[in-house]
Design an enzyme around this catalytic site. Structure first.
Site, PDB file in Angstrom:
ATOM      1  N   SER A   1      12.236-131.128 -18.229  1.00  0.00           N
ATOM      2  CA  SER A   1      11.455-132.456 -17.993  1.00  0.00           C
ATOM      3  C   SER A   1       9.931-132.858 -18.003  1.00  0.00           C
ATOM      4  CB  SER A   1      12.419-133.147 -18.006  1.00  0.00           C
ATOM      5  OG  SER A   1      13.764-133.144 -18.588  1.00  0.00           O
TER       6      SER A   1
ATOM      7  N   LYS B   1       9.551-142.218 -12.574  1.00  0.00           N
ATOM      8  CA  LYS B   1      10.312-141.372 -13.705  1.00  0.00           C
ATOM      9  C   LYS B   1      11.947-142.959 -13.416  1.00  0.00           C
ATOM     10  CE  LYS B   1      13.498-138.611 -15.696  1.00  0.00           C
ATOM     11  NZ  LYS B   1      13.463-136.864 -15.380  1.00  0.00           N
TER      12      LYS B   1
ATOM     13  N   SER C   1      12.956-135.481 -20.395  1.00  0.00           N
ATOM     14  CA  SER C   1      14.019-137.199 -20.068  1.00  0.00           C
ATOM     15  C   SER C   1      12.411-137.478 -18.988  1.00  0.00           C
ATOM     16  CB  SER C   1      14.629-136.727 -19.389  1.00  0.00           C
ATOM     17  OG  SER C   1      14.727-136.065 -18.158  1.00  0.00           O
TER      18      SER C   1
END
Length: 406
Positions: A118, A36, A94
């Site tokens: 997330s 990420k 996210s």
């Protein structure tokens, strides 16, 4: 770097970080992964999902320990994945880019972060495994903070074997210990909350446990009632108007309210100064949430910290060191694009009421794919006591062969 159509829009940047040369087989040799865009990678800017953030921050001069652990274990990193602005949205969580990269078979596994859900939510929506470790167990150094009381480094995989291989490295686990499983507790009220027929979620899990351990190992509980009776500070966040609503569990909604308050407060402490000075261009929904966070005061914050301690103690008493709690990962299927704001808010509130159980307690949780229902992915979650991440990973692997996904 631009991505081609086969990337499914999962990457913000593509590169290759090779593991150190070694003459012997390492735990993750041959596996490729992505991270990420919230992790530091030496020589690259962690973009945090926002162009203004990337523009006003310098390239990292070191790599986050969690990423280094993967490289040292023999895995190859092939890029950074798309994330939502400032980790503050839930169209799918996210860490959605990291989940998509795994679900689309672009990588073998990926790293994300889970503050409010997330990792667990996009894992559920993409039909893959997602693991949120016990809070504080995996290093979050070199990771842009969201709210430190809840921030964790989680990971995605398509099968429990790779999920466990990655987990053993991140969690620094030694050789396997026998699974000390005692009982599975079905959170009946949480499954009744689900818009997906509860038997579709529970039958395959129960059948698997019965085959491996016998029906005597299965118990049932009302999690909402248990939390209400054993977490006294919850009364400061209760809303009397929710007591008779059938589509929510009032005590878990109160838990979610406390978690949101503390998350907003810590987000403001982490990023409020930057937001006020830079005035970043934010999407409408994220702008609303950020400005709400910036206006958060310290009222009830001490109670939030007390509530965290109380919930952990209560769930410790329920599960001990050998029981596992089962509940839906989220109560509803993936939301459609352009959903009405009021409907979206209702779906989010229902999801966060379940997600906050682990968020506030700091326990570990894994989302397990169970195939599809009406053409959409569905999942069930298993929770274990804080620090029993290895036990949970072993358990997931042990039931996989009997868990028939339909």
């Amino acid at each position: 770097m631009a991505t081609n159509s086969s990337d499914y829009g999962a990457y913000t940047e593509k590169f290759t970080l090779q593991p150190p040369s070694s003459s012997h087989q390492l735990p993750l040799t041959g596996l490729i992964f992505a991270v990420k865009d919230i992790f530091d990678v030496d020589g690259y800017v962690a973009g945090f999902g926002n162009p203004d953030w990337a523009r006003t921050h310098s390239a990292a001069v070191s790599t986050a320990p969690a990423v280094l652990d993967m490289l040292k274990a023999g895995a190859t990193c092939v890029g950074k994945t798309v994330m939502d602005e400032m980790a503050y949205r839930i169209p799918g969580g996210s860490s959605s880019g990291s989940a998509v990269a795994v679900g689309a078979k672009l990588v073998d596994f990926s790293l994300g972060t889970d503050t409010g859900g997330s990792v667990r939510v996009p894992a559920s929506h993409c039909g893959i495994f997602g693991f949120r470790p016990s809070h504080g167990i995996v290093s979050i150094s070199g990771v842009i903070p969201m709210a430190q009381s809840f921030d964790t480094v989680g990971w995605f995989a398509r099968d429990p074997v790779i999920l466990k291989r990655v987990g053993k490295v991140l969690l620094k686990l030694q050789d396997d210990n026998p699974v000390r499983f005692n009982r599975l507790i079905i959170a009946e009220d949480c499954f009744k909350l689900s818009s997906i027929p509860s038997e579709r979620l529970t039958e395959v899990l129960i059948s698997s446990i019965e085959k491996l351990h016998g029906s005597q190992k299965i118990d049932y509980a009302s999690l909402g009632k248990y939390v209400e009776d054993n977490v006294p500070s919850l009364k400061y966040f209760s809303n009397n108007g929710t007591q008779n609503q059938e589509d929510i569990i009032p005590s878990l909604v109160a838990l979610s309210s406390a978690r949101h308050l503390l998350q907003r407060y810590e987000f403001k402490n982490n990023h409020g100064e930057w937001v006020l000075s830079v005035k970043p261009d934010l999407g409408p929904e994220i702008a609303e949430r950020v400005w709400k966070a910036l206006h958060t005061t310290d009222e009830k914050i001490d109670i939030c910290y007390s509530l965290k301690i109380e919930l952990r103690a209560a769930l410790n008493a329920l599960l001990g060191d050998s029981s596992i709690l089962a509940m839906p990962t989220v109560p509803d299927p993936p939301p459609k694009l352009q959903v009405e704001p009021t409907t979206r808010d209702t779906l989010n509130a229902r999801a966060f009421s379940l997600l906050s159980v682990v968020g506030v307690s700091g326990f570990c949780q894994v989302s397990i794919p169970l195939g599809t229902h009406d053409g959409l992915p569905i999942a069930v979650s298993l929770l274990a006591n804080h620090g029993l991440d290895g036990f949970l990973l072993n358990f997931v692997e042990s039931i996989d062969t009997t868990l028939k996904r339909q």
